[in-house]
Design an enzyme around this catalytic site. Structure first.
Site, PDB file in Angstrom:
ATOM      1  N   HIS A  55      -2.947   5.797  14.766  1.00  0.00           N
ATOM      2  CA  HIS A  55      -4.269   5.594  14.184  1.00  0.00           C
ATOM      3  C   HIS A  55      -4.172   4.552  13.074  1.00  0.00           C
ATOM      4  O   HIS A  55      -3.088   4.090  12.721  1.00  0.00           O
ATOM      5  CB  HIS A  55      -4.873   6.896  13.682  1.00  0.00           C
ATOM      6  CG  HIS A  55      -4.003   7.653  12.712  1.00  0.00           C
ATOM      7  ND1 HIS A  55      -2.907   8.360  13.108  1.00  0.00           N
ATOM      8  CD2 HIS A  55      -4.062   7.789  11.368  1.00  0.00           C
ATOM      9  CE1 HIS A  55      -2.330   8.923  12.059  1.00  0.00           C
ATOM     10  NE2 HIS A  55      -3.006   8.577  10.982  1.00  0.00           N
ATOM     11  N   TYR A  94     -15.281   5.800   3.770  1.00  0.00           N
ATOM     12  CA  TYR A  94     -13.821   5.747   3.747  1.00  0.00           C
ATOM     13  C   TYR A  94     -13.412   4.319   4.089  1.00  0.00           C
ATOM     14  O   TYR A  94     -13.945   3.718   5.026  1.00  0.00           O
ATOM     15  CB  TYR A  94     -13.267   6.749   4.765  1.00  0.00           C
ATOM     16  CG  TYR A  94     -11.773   6.745   4.883  1.00  0.00           C
ATOM     17  CD1 TYR A  94     -10.973   7.053   3.777  1.00  0.00           C
ATOM     18  CD2 TYR A  94     -11.148   6.435   6.080  1.00  0.00           C
ATOM     19  CE1 TYR A  94      -9.592   7.053   3.889  1.00  0.00           C
ATOM     20  CE2 TYR A  94      -9.770   6.441   6.193  1.00  0.00           C
ATOM     21  CZ  TYR A  94      -8.998   6.746   5.096  1.00  0.00           C
ATOM     22  OH  TYR A  94      -7.638   6.740   5.212  1.00  0.00           O
ATOM     23  N   HIS A 102      -6.027  13.397  13.474  1.00  0.00           N
ATOM     24  CA  HIS A 102      -4.981  12.503  13.970  1.00  0.00           C
ATOM     25  C   HIS A 102      -3.702  13.324  14.004  1.00  0.00           C
ATOM     26  O   HIS A 102      -3.096  13.595  12.977  1.00  0.00           O
ATOM     27  CB  HIS A 102      -4.866  11.270  13.066  1.00  0.00           C
ATOM     28  CG  HIS A 102      -6.126  10.470  13.029  1.00  0.00           C
ATOM     29  ND1 HIS A 102      -6.822  10.213  11.880  1.00  0.00           N
ATOM     30  CD2 HIS A 102      -6.846   9.909  14.028  1.00  0.00           C
ATOM     31  CE1 HIS A 102      -7.906   9.503  12.169  1.00  0.00           C
ATOM     32  NE2 HIS A 102      -7.947   9.313  13.459  1.00  0.00           N
ATOM     33  N   HIS A 142       0.873  -1.186   0.000  1.00  0.00           N
ATOM     34  CA  HIS A 142       0.000   0.000   0.000  1.00  0.00           C
ATOM     35  C   HIS A 142       0.906   1.231   0.000  1.00  0.00           C
ATOM     36  O   HIS A 142       1.675   1.430   0.944  1.00  0.00           O
ATOM     37  CB  HIS A 142      -0.867  -0.039   1.270  1.00  0.00           C
ATOM     38  CG  HIS A 142      -1.894   1.028   1.341  1.00  0.00           C
ATOM     39  ND1 HIS A 142      -3.236   0.773   1.145  1.00  0.00           N
ATOM     40  CD2 HIS A 142      -1.797   2.348   1.565  1.00  0.00           C
ATOM     41  CE1 HIS A 142      -3.915   1.898   1.268  1.00  0.00           C
ATOM     42  NE2 HIS A 142      -3.058   2.875   1.517  1.00  0.00           N
ATOM     43  N   GLU A 165      -2.832  15.263  10.683  1.00  0.00           N
ATOM     44  CA  GLU A 165      -3.821  14.974   9.649  1.00  0.00           C
ATOM     45  C   GLU A 165      -5.224  15.386  10.090  1.00  0.00           C
ATOM     46  O   GLU A 165      -5.745  14.883  11.080  1.00  0.00           O
ATOM     47  CB  GLU A 165      -3.824  13.476   9.345  1.00  0.00           C
ATOM     48  CG  GLU A 165      -2.444  12.896   9.086  1.00  0.00           C
ATOM     49  CD  GLU A 165      -2.480  11.375   8.994  1.00  0.00           C
ATOM     50  OE1 GLU A 165      -3.582  10.799   8.881  1.00  0.00           O
ATOM     51  OE2 GLU A 165      -1.405  10.768   9.053  1.00  0.00           O
ATOM     52  N   HIS A 176      -0.378   3.546  11.695  1.00  0.00           N
ATOM     53  CA  HIS A 176       0.856   4.342  11.705  1.00  0.00           C
ATOM     54  C   HIS A 176       0.832   5.471  12.711  1.00  0.00           C
ATOM     55  O   HIS A 176      -0.201   5.810  13.269  1.00  0.00           O
ATOM     56  CB  HIS A 176       1.186   4.859  10.300  1.00  0.00           C
ATOM     57  CG  HIS A 176       0.341   5.998   9.821  1.00  0.00           C
ATOM     58  ND1 HIS A 176       0.865   7.071   9.152  1.00  0.00           N
ATOM     59  CD2 HIS A 176      -0.972   6.237   9.896  1.00  0.00           C
ATOM     60  CE1 HIS A 176      -0.091   7.906   8.831  1.00  0.00           C
ATOM     61  NE2 HIS A 176      -1.212   7.441   9.252  1.00  0.00           N
TER      62      HIS A 176
HETATM   63 FE   LIG Z   1      -2.722   8.885   8.907  1.00  0.00          FE
END
Ligand SMILES: [Fe+2]
Length: 451
Positions: free
Chosen positions: A381, A360, A375, A302, A351, A345
């Site tokens: 998160h 989402y 975040h 990803h 963010e 991460h």
């Molecule tokens: Fe993030």
């Protein structure tokens, strides 16, 4: 294009506003024939008795690649577009450093949409600051706002000396009547209003809700594509700048100014939207998010979400954005043997996310259209427990993510919560519980415990 004497919805609809394609082009446009001087900027007597005026978006001596200015040919010069200023209050619009709210506790946060206002509220009155970052006095950082509006700006106009505004409508279209032209922006589109540009906002559908990123720093530009090459992601031709448009309105108007975090108002006897022609590369623009051509993993893993950057505002430190504006558009997921949602991460960047429509993929429930999440720097998160279970057991055939458009304002600076955001009724007190059911899978065997 013929000039409008009225800004009534009927007159506007009949006008069929036009746009010029390209990002950062040196545009030229005139709404009366011959209004634009050719071969020079400042004739002794511009046509139609117009005044010539430069609007600078960069220092005069900025390098050519970042040097931005436009020449405006207008009925009155801008010095006639204000009298003495008086203080003005927009208490829900905060600027960094918003030190008064700094004791608010740290958390991953998520909100349901803002309620629509009860009383008459226009676009600038409806801006509610969720976070601030950096320092407006140092021209670094940003603010993340949500807005709700149910009234047109009729005689009120606005300009923001503190930064450019990136506007993301989520419900209800917005018509930006700016001094350099008119932009109609629907949900699924965004627009950028440069620092200093005078505008007012009409509501195309009676009410509107959405998000605004206020960029205190260097203006947004397109990210370099590196090895991706000359195409894909956002393409320059899909950015649209309005053609010149003006109104000749000799009735009382106001201009409200945001300047170093405070607000000021001045009253004049005419419309400031009086630019008959202009040329240059400092101008508003809009962009349809559906024209973004996403690039992603076609075998495994990803990529980092930076692959979805539409616009980036540099900070001066290479690769470290003051702000990245990132979207999560519809796309195919084809990666083999891969946990396909965004990974867990912790991030040095901060963010702020919103959802324009749909779902989402890392949070199928709880993050709703019109909602928001935060975040912050180094706060962990990732997918909620349900999303993790589903993705860990999914049959990895190609899947198209449809009906989705989320976005992120990501900044190198920590985003300080406002007291308004911390005390909103729509704050989800149980957000952190979305990770509670993540089980310990480690049992000492290479297979782990997937019971
Ligand atoms: Fe993030």
């Amino acid at each position: 294009m013929s000039p409008l004497k009225s800004t009534s919805p009927r007159a506007v609809a009949a006008n069929n506003f036009a746009y010029m394609p390209g990002f950062g082009n040196d545009f030229e446009t005139e709404s009366l024939p011959g209004a634009l001087p050719h071969g020079m900027n400042s004739p002794q007597r511009p046509a139609y008795g117009l005044y010539a005026e430069q609007l600078s978006g960069s220092p005069f001596t900025a390098p050519r690649g970042t040097n931005e200015r436009s020449w405006l040919y207008r009925i009155r010069p801008s010095v006639k577009h204000h009298q003495r200023f008086q203080s003005f209050k927009l208490p829900a619009w905060k600027s960094a450093p918003n030190a008064a709210d700094q004791e608010l506790s740290l958390a991953q946060m998520r909100w349901n949409p803002l309620p629509m206002p009860i009383g008459e509220t226009n676009f600038i009155e409806g801006i509610r600051t969720m976070t601030t970052a950096g320092d407006v006095f140092g021209q670094a950082g940003m603010a993340a706002h949500a807005y709700v509006a149910n009234a047109d700006m009729v005689d009120d106009h606005f300009f923001n000396a503190d930064g450019e505004l990136l506007v993301v409508p989520q419900v209800g279209g917005l018509r930006f009547m700016t001094e350099m032209g008119v932009m109609e922006v629907q949900p699924g589109e965004i627009c950028v209003l440069p620092r200093g540009l005078v505008f007012k906002v009409e509501l195309m559908d009676g009410s509107s809700r959405g998000y605004v990123c206020e960029n205190y720093g260097a203006k947004f530009t397109m990210p370099d594509r590196g090895p991706i090459g000359a195409n894909c992601l956002a393409n320059p031709r899909d950015f649209k700048t309005p053609v010149a448009w003006f109104e000749e309105k000799e009735t009382p108007c106001r201009i409200i100014v945001k300047w170093c975090g405070s607000f000021h108002v001045t009253e004049i006897g005419h419309s400031p939207l009086d630019v008959v022609a202009w040329h240059g590369n400092y101008a508003p623009y809009k962009y349809d998010l559906s024209t973004f051509s996403p690039v992603g993993a076609i075998l495994f893993d990803h990529p980092d979400p930076s692959i979805f950057t539409v616009l980036t505002a540099p900070s001066g430190e290479e690769g470290t954005a003051n702000i990245d504006f990132v979207i999560f558009p519809p796309r195919w997921l084809v990666a083999e043997n891969t946990f396909r949602p965004p990974w867990y991460h912790r991030n040095i960047m901060s963010e702020f996310m919103g959802l324009i429509h749909g779902q989402y993929d890392a949070k199928e429930e709880g993050f709703v259209p019109g909602g928001m999440s935060l975040h912050n720097m180094m706060l962990a998160h990732g997918p909620d427990a349900t999303g993790f279970e589903k993705a860990s057991r999914a049959d990895l055939k190609p899947v198209k993510l449809e009906n989705t458009m989320a976005f992120m304002f990501e900044t190198r600076f920590p985003q300080l919560l406002t007291r308004y955001a911390a005390s909103l009724d729509t704050l989800q007190d149980n957000y952190i519980d979305c990770w509670t059911d993540l089980k310990k899978r480690f049992n000492g065997t290479p297979e782990g415990d997937w019971s």
